[in-house]
Design a protein around this motif. Structure first.
Motif, mmCIF file in Angstrom:
data_model
loop_
_atom_site.group_PDB
_atom_site.id
_atom_site.type_symbol
_atom_site.label_atom_id
_atom_site.label_comp_id
_atom_site.label_asym_id
_atom_site.label_seq_id
_atom_site.Cartn_x
_atom_site.Cartn_y
_atom_site.Cartn_z
ATOM 1 N N ASN A 281 0.836 -1.207 0.000
ATOM 2 C CA ASN A 281 0.000 0.000 0.000
ATOM 3 C C ASN A 281 0.871 1.257 0.000
ATOM 4 O O ASN A 281 0.576 2.225 -0.702
ATOM 5 N N ASP A 282 1.933 1.237 0.801
ATOM 6 C CA ASP A 282 2.855 2.376 0.830
ATOM 7 C C ASP A 282 3.576 2.520 -0.507
ATOM 8 O O ASP A 282 3.834 3.633 -0.964
ATOM 9 N N ALA A 283 3.917 1.397 -1.124
ATOM 10 C CA ALA A 283 4.602 1.439 -2.417
ATOM 11 C C ALA A 283 3.705 2.050 -3.483
ATOM 12 O O ALA A 283 4.165 2.864 -4.300
ATOM 13 N N LEU A 284 2.441 1.695 -3.492
ATOM 14 C CA LEU A 284 1.506 2.274 -4.457
ATOM 15 C C LEU A 284 1.323 3.772 -4.219
ATOM 16 O O LEU A 284 1.286 4.566 -5.167
ATOM 17 N N ALA A 285 1.231 4.160 -2.952
ATOM 18 C CA ALA A 285 1.090 5.583 -2.631
ATOM 19 C C ALA A 285 2.351 6.354 -3.034
ATOM 20 O O ALA A 285 2.263 7.471 -3.571
ATOM 21 N N SER A 286 3.511 5.767 -2.801
ATOM 22 C CA SER A 286 4.772 6.419 -3.182
ATOM 23 C C SER A 286 4.886 6.533 -4.691
ATOM 24 O O SER A 286 5.371 7.536 -5.221
ATOM 25 N N LEU A 287 4.443 5.506 -5.402
ATOM 26 C CA LEU A 287 4.472 5.535 -6.860
ATOM 27 C C LEU A 287 3.560 6.639 -7.390
ATOM 28 O O LEU A 287 3.918 7.328 -8.356
ATOM 29 N N ASP A 288 2.424 6.834 -6.741
ATOM 30 C CA ASP A 288 1.531 7.934 -7.135
ATOM 31 C C ASP A 288 2.186 9.293 -6.901
ATOM 32 O O ASP A 288 2.047 10.207 -7.719
ATOM 33 N N LEU A 289 2.916 9.433 -5.803
ATOM 34 C CA LEU A 289 3.616 10.694 -5.531
ATOM 35 C C LEU A 289 4.713 10.954 -6.560
ATOM 36 O O LEU A 289 4.952 12.102 -6.954
ATOM 37 N N ILE A 290 5.372 9.899 -7.013
ATOM 38 C CA ILE A 290 6.408 10.050 -8.035
ATOM 39 C C ILE A 290 5.781 10.495 -9.351
ATOM 40 O O ILE A 290 6.332 11.349 -10.055
ATOM 41 N N VAL A 291 4.618 9.959 -9.680
ATOM 42 C CA VAL A 291 3.915 10.374 -10.897
ATOM 43 C C VAL A 291 3.557 11.858 -10.825
ATOM 44 O O VAL A 291 3.730 12.604 -11.799
ATOM 45 N N VAL A 292 3.094 12.309 -9.669
ATOM 46 C CA VAL A 292 2.755 13.724 -9.488
ATOM 47 C C VAL A 292 4.006 14.592 -9.641
ATOM 48 O O VAL A 292 3.973 15.639 -10.308
ATOM 49 N N ALA A 293 5.107 14.164 -9.052
ATOM 50 C CA ALA A 293 6.363 14.925 -9.158
ATOM 51 C C ALA A 293 6.833 14.992 -10.602
ATOM 52 O O ALA A 293 7.317 16.038 -11.059
ATOM 53 N N GLU A 294 6.695 13.899 -11.341
ATOM 54 C CA GLU A 294 7.104 13.910 -12.747
ATOM 55 C C GLU A 294 6.213 14.834 -13.575
ATOM 56 O O GLU A 294 6.696 15.495 -14.494
ATOM 57 N N LYS A 295 4.925 14.882 -13.259
ATOM 58 C CA LYS A 295 4.026 15.793 -13.982
ATOM 59 C C LYS A 295 4.396 17.244 -13.704
ATOM 60 O O LYS A 295 4.358 18.084 -14.606
ATOM 61 N N LEU A 296 4.766 17.547 -12.474
ATOM 62 C CA LEU A 296 5.209 18.908 -12.157
ATOM 63 C C LEU A 296 6.464 19.264 -12.937
ATOM 64 O O LEU A 296 6.600 20.380 -13.435
ATOM 65 N N LYS A 297 7.376 18.322 -13.040
ATOM 66 C CA LYS A 297 8.609 18.550 -13.789
ATOM 67 C C LYS A 297 8.325 18.718 -15.270
ATOM 68 O O LYS A 297 8.911 19.559 -15.942
ATOM 69 N N ASP A 298 7.385 17.936 -15.795
ATOM 70 C CA ASP A 298 7.055 18.005 -17.214
ATOM 71 C C ASP A 298 6.341 19.296 -17.586
ATOM 72 O O ASP A 298 6.330 19.680 -18.755
ATOM 73 N N ASP A 299 5.728 19.972 -16.619
ATOM 74 C CA ASP A 299 5.041 21.233 -16.885
ATOM 75 C C ASP A 299 6.011 22.378 -17.160
ATOM 76 O O ASP A 299 5.611 23.412 -17.687
ATOM 77 N N ILE A 300 7.273 22.182 -16.816
ATOM 78 C CA ILE A 300 8.285 23.212 -17.060
ATOM 79 C C ILE A 300 8.653 23.181 -18.538
ATOM 80 O O ILE A 300 8.835 22.109 -19.122
#
Length: 125
Positions: free
Chosen positions: A11-30
């Motif tokens: 469950n923690d791994a899935l939540a962490s993976l979701d946070l990584i996806v959000v961080a990558e989307k923030l980076k891609d917005d630049i």
């Protein structure tokens, strides 16, 4: 992510993976014109974390693909270690939020962590 790796909870791994996806989307917005060496370092770190979490979740093919992308990102960053002038130039850039020591240290730490993590990948993969 570190807590997830230490505890091994899916469950923690899935939540962490979701946070990584959000961080990558923030980076891609630049915009691509304003990307710096610091962004490349963060990209490599995110790819490494993503592949470790995918290994934990049993997503082997995705993990190997992301591990390959991570290796390529760190391979490109390793070239900056040989050319210290470009590292110093990036650190002097106003948009760069890291110092020269930060950039060099994160590249070296990431390379070392990548090599350690890839040596710990189970042979069954």
């Amino acid at each position: 992510v570190l807590r997830t790796i230490l505890t091994g909870r899916k469950n923690d791994a899935l939540a962490s993976l979701d946070l990584i996806v959000v961080a990558e989307k923030l980076k891609d917005d630049i915009s691509s014109s304003s990307l710096t060496l610091a962004h490349e370092i963060v990209t490599a770190e995110l790819q490494l974390m993503r592949s470790l979490l995918q290994i934990m979740l049993g997503l082997r093919f995705r993990a190997l693909y992301n591990l390959r992308q991570c290796w390529y990102a760190y391979y490109r960053l390793e070239q900056f270690l040989e050319d210290e002038v470009s590292l110093k130039r990036c650190a002097q850039n106003v948009d760069c939020v890291m110092t020269y020591e930060d950039l060099r240290g994160r590249i070296l730490f990431g390379l070392g962590f990548f090599y350690m993590a890839s040596s710990l990948v189970p042979a069954s993969l």
